[in-house]
Design a protein around this motif. Structure first.
Motif, PDB file in Angstrom:
ATOM      1  N   ARG A   1     -14.656  -3.683   4.910  1.00  0.00           N
ATOM      2  CA  ARG A   1     -13.276  -4.037   4.616  1.00  0.00           C
ATOM      3  C   ARG A   1     -12.859  -3.316   3.341  1.00  0.00           C
ATOM      4  NH1 ARG A   1     -11.621 -10.060   6.249  1.00  0.00           N
ATOM      5  NH2 ARG A   1     -12.484 -10.029   8.336  1.00  0.00           N
ATOM      6  N   ALA A   2     -11.564  -3.059   3.226  1.00  0.00           N
ATOM      7  CA  ALA A   2     -11.047  -2.375   2.044  1.00  0.00           C
ATOM      8  C   ALA A   2      -9.630  -2.848   1.793  1.00  0.00           C
ATOM      9  CB  ALA A   2     -11.074  -0.863   2.252  1.00  0.00           C
ATOM     10  N   VAL A   3      -9.154  -2.616   0.575  1.00  0.00           N
ATOM     11  CA  VAL A   3      -7.759  -2.901   0.238  1.00  0.00           C
ATOM     12  C   VAL A   3      -7.090  -1.582  -0.150  1.00  0.00           C
ATOM     13  CG1 VAL A   3      -8.293  -3.498  -2.160  1.00  0.00           C
ATOM     14  CG2 VAL A   3      -6.201  -4.321  -1.141  1.00  0.00           C
ATOM     15  N   ILE A   4      -5.886  -1.385   0.362  1.00  0.00           N
ATOM     16  CA  ILE A   4      -5.139  -0.154   0.096  1.00  0.00           C
ATOM     17  C   ILE A   4      -4.561  -0.223  -1.318  1.00  0.00           C
ATOM     18  CG2 ILE A   4      -3.205   1.278   0.840  1.00  0.00           C
ATOM     19  CD1 ILE A   4      -3.544  -0.030   3.642  1.00  0.00           C
ATOM     20  N   VAL A   5      -4.808   0.812  -2.137  1.00  0.00           N
ATOM     21  CA  VAL A   5      -4.320   0.817  -3.520  1.00  0.00           C
ATOM     22  C   VAL A   5      -3.283   1.910  -3.788  1.00  0.00           C
ATOM     23  CG1 VAL A   5      -6.382  -0.272  -4.459  1.00  0.00           C
ATOM     24  CG2 VAL A   5      -6.264   2.208  -4.340  1.00  0.00           C
ATOM     25  N   ARG A   6      -3.200   2.925  -2.942  1.00  0.00           N
ATOM     26  CA  ARG A   6      -2.200   3.993  -3.068  1.00  0.00           C
ATOM     27  C   ARG A   6      -1.813   4.463  -1.677  1.00  0.00           C
ATOM     28  NH1 ARG A   6      -5.656   7.055  -7.189  1.00  0.00           N
ATOM     29  NH2 ARG A   6      -6.278   8.350  -5.448  1.00  0.00           N
ATOM     30  N   THR A   7      -0.523   4.819  -1.501  1.00  0.00           N
ATOM     31  CA  THR A   7      -0.086   5.417  -0.242  1.00  0.00           C
ATOM     32  C   THR A   7       0.868   6.569  -0.506  1.00  0.00           C
ATOM     33  OG1 THR A   7       1.763   3.863  -0.035  1.00  0.00           O
ATOM     34  CG2 THR A   7      -0.269   3.279   1.108  1.00  0.00           C
ATOM     35  N   ARG A   8       0.876   7.516   0.413  1.00  0.00           N
ATOM     36  CA  ARG A   8       1.825   8.627   0.324  1.00  0.00           C
ATOM     37  C   ARG A   8       3.231   8.179   0.708  1.00  0.00           C
ATOM     38  NH1 ARG A   8       1.184  13.636  -0.447  1.00  0.00           N
ATOM     39  NH2 ARG A   8       2.792  14.210   1.035  1.00  0.00           N
ATOM     40  N   LYS A   9       3.326   7.141   1.517  1.00  0.00           N
ATOM     41  CA  LYS A   9       4.644   6.614   1.898  1.00  0.00           C
ATOM     42  C   LYS A   9       5.286   5.931   0.693  1.00  0.00           C
ATOM     43  CE  LYS A   9       7.861   5.057   4.720  1.00  0.00           C
ATOM     44  NZ  LYS A   9       8.896   5.964   5.181  1.00  0.00           N
ATOM     45  N   ALA A  10       6.522   6.257   0.416  1.00  0.00           N
ATOM     46  CA  ALA A  10       7.222   5.688  -0.735  1.00  0.00           C
ATOM     47  C   ALA A  10       7.424   4.189  -0.555  1.00  0.00           C
ATOM     48  CB  ALA A  10       8.570   6.374  -0.914  1.00  0.00           C
ATOM     49  N   VAL A  11       7.173   3.433  -1.632  1.00  0.00           N
ATOM     50  CA  VAL A  11       7.349   1.983  -1.631  1.00  0.00           C
ATOM     51  C   VAL A  11       8.482   1.659  -2.593  1.00  0.00           C
ATOM     52  CG1 VAL A  11       6.248  -0.229  -2.145  1.00  0.00           C
ATOM     53  CG2 VAL A  11       4.918   1.620  -1.133  1.00  0.00           C
ATOM     54  N   ARG A  12       9.410   0.822  -2.150  1.00  0.00           N
ATOM     55  CA  ARG A  12      10.568   0.476  -2.978  1.00  0.00           C
ATOM     56  C   ARG A  12      10.231  -0.704  -3.872  1.00  0.00           C
ATOM     57  NH1 ARG A  12      15.393  -2.461  -3.173  1.00  0.00           N
ATOM     58  NH2 ARG A  12      17.178  -1.195  -3.821  1.00  0.00           N
ATOM     59  N   ARG A  13      10.512  -0.558  -5.165  1.00  0.00           N
ATOM     60  CA  ARG A  13      10.313  -1.646  -6.130  1.00  0.00           C
ATOM     61  C   ARG A  13      11.571  -2.504  -6.188  1.00  0.00           C
ATOM     62  NH1 ARG A  13       6.279   0.271  -9.985  1.00  0.00           N
ATOM     63  NH2 ARG A  13       4.488   0.622  -8.640  1.00  0.00           N
ATOM     64  N   PRO A  14      11.446  -3.743  -6.684  1.00  0.00           N
ATOM     65  CA  PRO A  14      12.626  -4.621  -6.750  1.00  0.00           C
ATOM     66  C   PRO A  14      13.771  -4.070  -7.615  1.00  0.00           C
ATOM     67  CG  PRO A  14      10.625  -5.892  -7.035  1.00  0.00           C
ATOM     68  CD  PRO A  14      10.213  -4.455  -7.015  1.00  0.00           C
ATOM     69  N   ASP A  15      13.464  -3.218  -8.585  1.00  0.00           N
ATOM     70  CA  ASP A  15      14.531  -2.662  -9.427  1.00  0.00           C
ATOM     71  C   ASP A  15      15.191  -1.420  -8.822  1.00  0.00           C
ATOM     72  OD1 ASP A  15      12.502  -0.872  -9.710  1.00  0.00           O
ATOM     73  OD2 ASP A  15      12.415  -0.940 -11.900  1.00  0.00           O
TER      74      ASP A  15
END
Length: 131
Positions: A68-82
């Motif tokens: 098992r692993a947890v994802i810590v970085r992705t190439r897909k852009a993630v939107r922040r609340p700000d």
């Protein structure tokens, strides 16, 4: 957005270098895609060679292991609340054991700050840089 057969770099010192996602574990409906902070099941595709049979190397992962692993970085852009979008140069993960604890003891790369909101504070505290 990590899905089936997606490859990720491993940024901890567990011994694995490259893993391939085989399943995304989430409670909500996700259509099979994982993002930062999601837990996945993966297969170790490339690992560091183990030199000798010592007690320390018994805990190392080998090529072909299912972990098992947890994802810590992705190439897909993630939107922040700000309103900002955060995108990384590669996909990366940290390996876990069956108790959802980190397999390695160090992290050797940048991780996303979104991990803290999703309950992975231990990973954030060990990371050299958080973006």
């Amino acid at each position: 957005m990590i899905g089936l057969k997606g490859t990720l770099n491993v940024i901890d010192n567990s011994g694995a270098l490259l893993v391939e996602c085989v399943n995304v574990l989430k409670q909500k409906v996700n259509n099979g895609w994982g993002s930062v902070g999601d837990e996945i099941v993966c297969v170790v595709k490339r690992a560091r060679p183990v030199a000798g049979q010592t007690a320390a190397s018994a805990a190392k992962v080998r090529q072909g292991d299912v972990r098992r692993a947890v994802i810590v970085r992705t190439r897909k852009a993630v939107r922040r609340p700000d309103g900002r979008f955060v995108r990384f140069d590669d996909n990366a993960a940290v390996l876990l054991n069956n108790k959802r604890e980190m397999l390695g003891t160090r992290i050797g790369g940048v991780v996303s700050a979104d991990l803290r909101m999703k309950g992975w504070g231990k990973i954030v505290s060990l990371a050299p840089k958080v973006v």
